[in-house]
Design an enzyme around this catalytic site. Structure first.
Site, short mmCIF file in Angstrom:
data_model
loop_
_atom_site.label_atom_id
_atom_site.label_comp_id
_atom_site.label_asym_id
_atom_site.label_seq_id
_atom_site.Cartn_x
_atom_site.Cartn_y
_atom_site.Cartn_z
N HIS A 38 -19.17 6.46 18.03
CA HIS A 38 -19.92 5.92 16.90
C HIS A 38 -21.40 6.31 16.93
CE1 HIS A 38 -19.91 3.85 13.27
NE2 HIS A 38 -19.43 2.67 13.63
N ARG A 39 -21.86 6.90 18.02
CA ARG A 39 -23.22 7.41 18.03
C ARG A 39 -23.33 8.67 17.18
NH1 ARG A 39 -24.02 8.22 24.35
NH2 ARG A 39 -22.02 9.27 23.91
#
Length: 365
Positions: A337-338
């Site tokens: 999700h980064r």
């Protein structure tokens, strides 16, 4: 005139000894015997009214009188009865048999087949320790590093892949694929490469030192393979530039090398995206963990026949729709999700699903 009444008091007969009665304890009759104290190894001795005592054998005679009764509360009597214990055999301090004395007697006696308290003894086998080394150790360390470094997000979709199964059968009959083991994984691999061209963020890595997202120039497609040495993930460099036939040949070579235990460390490094197929184990789906350094991984569940609604949607009544047995599977994509947000991850998964629903859509990518 009142009539005076007199109450006659019962008098003891000459020589009769009165015994006080405690409710629930029972009455001690004349034929009693002295109880052994704890730790006393001497046998019990009966008491006679004339004060003369004689030694009694330690073992209770078979013909013991039925009126011999020990003093004990009703709950204690029930406990003794449930465990087949004769209260006269229970050593205790004092004239009354206590619960603690009965419990101690039950715990200390040797269990017999006839005793309700006897419980079977289960055999306990020794533990087996398996040294973790080599591929298994490297995989374990990599998974721990990935799970606690990259913030994982997983999305799911269940879809009808009957068209893909029909394509697989046609490819098996095609002479160009005669030397290639054609399976649904081949079509999935091609669909992943095409979907990554529209969403390259899933074919990327996170540079922690520079705080940058690195988009990879090509798709080095990793395919997880279960081997006797453990799980290995060799990859196919430049899979996005291969034709379907070339990709099929590369997959066949990768799988054969992995199962033979000949996969080299170089073949398991440099991957940019991974496919794992848990369907071969009869599992519907899973939540895969990213390979370290990668941003996305796709999990493919088993493809089996299920009832499915097909046809052209009609009015609210459902006219034009019907239920048929179709080939259905579940896909799950995990991403970092980064690097990838929800919109990008969802678009990638939707693209893969669209191609598997209708492989002809691959021509539009």
């Amino acid at each position: 005139m009142r009539r005076r009444t007199t109450r006659r008091r019962r008098t003891s007969r000459p020589g009769e000894k009165r015994e006080p009665v405690l409710v629930g304890y029972g009455v001690r009759t004349a034929s009693t015997r002295r109880r052994r104290r704890k730790g006393d190894g001497t046998p019990s001795v009966p008491e006679s009214s004339g004060g003369v005592t004689t030694l009694e054998p330690a073992a209770q005679p078979a013909g013991r009188a039925d009126d011999v009764r020990a003093l004990a509360k009703p709950p204690v009597r029930k406990l003794a009865k449930d465990h087949g214990v004769d209260l006269l055999d229970v050593p205790c301090d004092g004239p009354v048999v206590t619960r603690a004395a009965v419990e101690a007697f039950i715990a200390g006696r040797r269990p017999t087949a006839a005793s309700p308290a006897a419980t079977p003894v289960r055999s306990v086998e020794a533990d087996t320790r398996i040294p973790v080394k080599g591929v298994r150790k490297a995989t374990a360390q990599a998974m721990v590093s990935s799970a606690f470094t990259a913030p994982h997000v997983t999305e799911w979709v269940t879809l009808d892949v009957s068209a893909t199964m029909e394509l697989v059968e046609r490819l098996k009959a095609d002479r160009r694929f005669a030397g290639v083991k054609v399976s649904p994984t081949l079509v999935v691999a091609k669909a992943v490469c095409l979907a990554l061209s529209r969403t390259p963020e899933l074919n990327a890595s996170w540079d922690e030192a520079a705080q940058e997202i690195v988009l990879k120039g090509s798709v080095n497609l990793g395919v997880a393979a279960a081997t006797e040495r453990g799980l290995v993930v060799p990859n196919i460099p430049g899979a996005d530039r291969m034709s379907l036939l070339e990709l099929g040949e590369a997959l066949a070579d990768l799988t054969a090398t992995a199962r033979a235990g000949r996969t080299q460390p170089a073949q398991m490094s440099g991957g940019t995206f991974t496919i794992t197929n848990v369907g071969v184990f009869g599992v519907d789906a899973g939540t895969p963990i990213l390979n370290p350094g990668e941003t996305g991984i796709l999990c493919v569940g088993q493809i089996d026949r299920r009832p499915w609604v097909v046809g052209t949607p009609g009015a609210a009544s459902g006219a034009g729709e019907r239920i048929e047995a179709r080939w259905v599977t579940t896909l799950a994509v995990s991403f970092d999700h980064r690097v990838v947000d929800g919109q990008q991850g969802s678009r990638f998964l939707a693209d893969v699903a669209s191609i598997l629903r209708d492989p002809a859509l691959a021509l539009t990518f």
